[in-house]
Design a protein around this motif. Structure first.
Motif, mmCIF file in Angstrom:
data_model
loop_
_atom_site.group_PDB
_atom_site.id
_atom_site.type_symbol
_atom_site.label_atom_id
_atom_site.label_comp_id
_atom_site.label_asym_id
_atom_site.label_seq_id
_atom_site.Cartn_x
_atom_site.Cartn_y
_atom_site.Cartn_z
ATOM 1 N N ALA A 38 0.817 -1.206 0.000
ATOM 2 C CA ALA A 38 0.000 0.000 0.000
ATOM 3 C C ALA A 38 0.856 1.265 0.000
ATOM 4 N N CYS A 39 0.326 2.267 -0.677
ATOM 5 C CA CYS A 39 0.963 3.587 -0.686
ATOM 6 C C CYS A 39 -0.128 4.628 -0.489
ATOM 7 N N ALA A 40 0.036 5.450 0.529
ATOM 8 C CA ALA A 40 -0.905 6.542 0.774
ATOM 9 C C ALA A 40 -0.459 7.757 -0.028
ATOM 10 N N TYR A 41 -1.432 8.540 -0.467
ATOM 11 C CA TYR A 41 -1.109 9.744 -1.218
ATOM 12 C C TYR A 41 -2.147 10.824 -0.974
ATOM 13 N N VAL A 42 -1.710 12.044 -1.163
ATOM 14 C CA VAL A 42 -2.609 13.186 -1.160
ATOM 15 C C VAL A 42 -2.520 13.779 -2.554
ATOM 16 N N ASP A 66 -0.803 13.377 -10.897
ATOM 17 C CA ASP A 66 -1.470 13.434 -9.605
ATOM 18 C C ASP A 66 -1.098 12.299 -8.674
ATOM 19 N N ASN A 67 -0.910 11.111 -9.202
ATOM 20 C CA ASN A 67 -0.794 9.966 -8.327
ATOM 21 C C ASN A 67 0.423 9.100 -8.637
ATOM 22 N N PRO A 68 1.610 9.547 -8.233
ATOM 23 C CA PRO A 68 2.785 8.693 -8.420
ATOM 24 C C PRO A 68 2.723 7.435 -7.555
ATOM 25 N N ALA A 69 1.746 7.361 -6.659
ATOM 26 C CA ALA A 69 1.591 6.175 -5.814
ATOM 27 C C ALA A 69 1.388 4.924 -6.652
ATOM 28 N N GLU A 70 0.741 5.053 -7.807
ATOM 29 C CA GLU A 70 0.541 3.900 -8.693
ATOM 30 C C GLU A 70 1.884 3.332 -9.144
ATOM 31 N N ASP A 71 2.816 4.206 -9.517
ATOM 32 C CA ASP A 71 4.149 3.760 -9.921
ATOM 33 C C ASP A 71 4.894 3.139 -8.746
ATOM 34 N N ILE A 72 4.717 3.734 -7.579
ATOM 35 C CA ILE A 72 5.407 3.241 -6.380
ATOM 36 C C ILE A 72 4.963 1.822 -6.040
ATOM 37 N N VAL A 93 -4.036 4.458 -1.500
ATOM 38 C CA VAL A 93 -5.068 4.930 -0.595
ATOM 39 C C VAL A 93 -4.914 6.431 -0.398
ATOM 40 N N LYS A 94 -5.978 7.152 -0.682
ATOM 41 C CA LYS A 94 -5.969 8.601 -0.541
ATOM 42 C C LYS A 94 -6.021 8.960 0.935
ATOM 43 N N SER A 100 -4.436 5.953 6.606
ATOM 44 C CA SER A 100 -4.696 5.112 5.439
ATOM 45 C C SER A 100 -4.335 3.659 5.700
ATOM 46 N N LEU A 101 -3.186 3.418 6.314
ATOM 47 C CA LEU A 101 -2.765 2.044 6.595
ATOM 48 C C LEU A 101 -3.671 1.382 7.637
ATOM 49 N N ILE A 102 -4.042 2.122 8.661
ATOM 50 C CA ILE A 102 -4.928 1.573 9.694
ATOM 51 C C ILE A 102 -6.285 1.225 9.084
ATOM 52 N N SER A 103 -6.836 2.129 8.293
ATOM 53 C CA SER A 103 -8.135 1.880 7.647
ATOM 54 C C SER A 103 -8.064 0.682 6.712
ATOM 55 N N LEU A 104 -6.985 0.598 5.936
ATOM 56 C CA LEU A 104 -6.824 -0.512 5.005
ATOM 57 C C LEU A 104 -6.694 -1.837 5.753
ATOM 58 N N ALA A 105 -5.964 -1.831 6.856
ATOM 59 C CA ALA A 105 -5.813 -3.055 7.657
ATOM 60 C C ALA A 105 -7.173 -3.513 8.180
ATOM 61 N N GLU A 106 -7.979 -2.580 8.649
ATOM 62 C CA GLU A 106 -9.306 -2.938 9.149
ATOM 63 C C GLU A 106 -10.206 -3.413 8.017
ATOM 64 N N GLU A 107 -10.177 -2.694 6.899
ATOM 65 C CA GLU A 107 -11.028 -3.021 5.747
ATOM 66 C C GLU A 107 -10.741 -4.409 5.185
#
Length: 149
Positions: A38-42, A66-72, A93-94, A100-107
């Motif tokens: 996972a990579c969080a981004y704004v 906008d979202n270099p997180a996809e490349d990461i 995850v925006k 973001s990591l906590i929410s993703l872990a729960e989800e």
């Protein structure tokens, strides 16, 4: 204790975070677990991107929208695969990293969250908090802080 079934690892594209990805991949492979990279981004507005490009000059080619997180996460997935993980999901995850990591872990029902130790011993980290320290305090699942620096 039973083996982990879903492992989440956070990355920001730095070399130290990729070390955490590789360690998480080895753990996931050993446990036959699913690895979620996972990579969080704004998101950046176009004006901010233009200003940064102006400041960067000839290095502006590094800005990828906008979202270099996809490349990461794609790069991290390659590293995770090379380290032995076979079942790998990638998520961008925006939002702020810890939330973001906590929410993703729960989800996703993750039972292990892996983060690097970058920022843990810095002055800023001690004053304002750091991703590893905040994740360890707030996560409902196990947290592994990998020594990456």
């Amino acid at each position: 204790m039973s083996a982990y079934t879903k492992v989440i690892v956070g990355t920001d594209g730095s070399e130290s975070s990729y070390r955490a990805v590789e360690r998480a991949a080895v753990l996931a492979a050993d446990a036959s677990a699913t690895l979620v990279v996972a990579c969080a981004y704004v998101p950046a507005d176009q004006r901010s991107v233009s200003q940064v490009a102006d400041q960067m000059g000839e290095d502006a080619y590094q800005i990828r929208g906008d979202n270099p997180a996809e490349d990461i996460v794609r790069g991290a997935k390659d590293r995770a695969h090379a380290a032995g993980a076979t079942e790998i999901e990638v998520r961008t995850v925006k939002g702020a990293p810890v939330e973001s990591l906590i929410s993703l872990a729960e989800e996703t029902g993750a039972d292990l969250l892996v983060v690097g130790n970058k920022g843990l011993n810095s002055l800023t980290g001690r004053l304002l908090g750091s991703v590893p320290a905040d994740a360890a305090r707030r996560a409902a699942c196990d947290v592994l802080i990998v020594h990456t620096t």
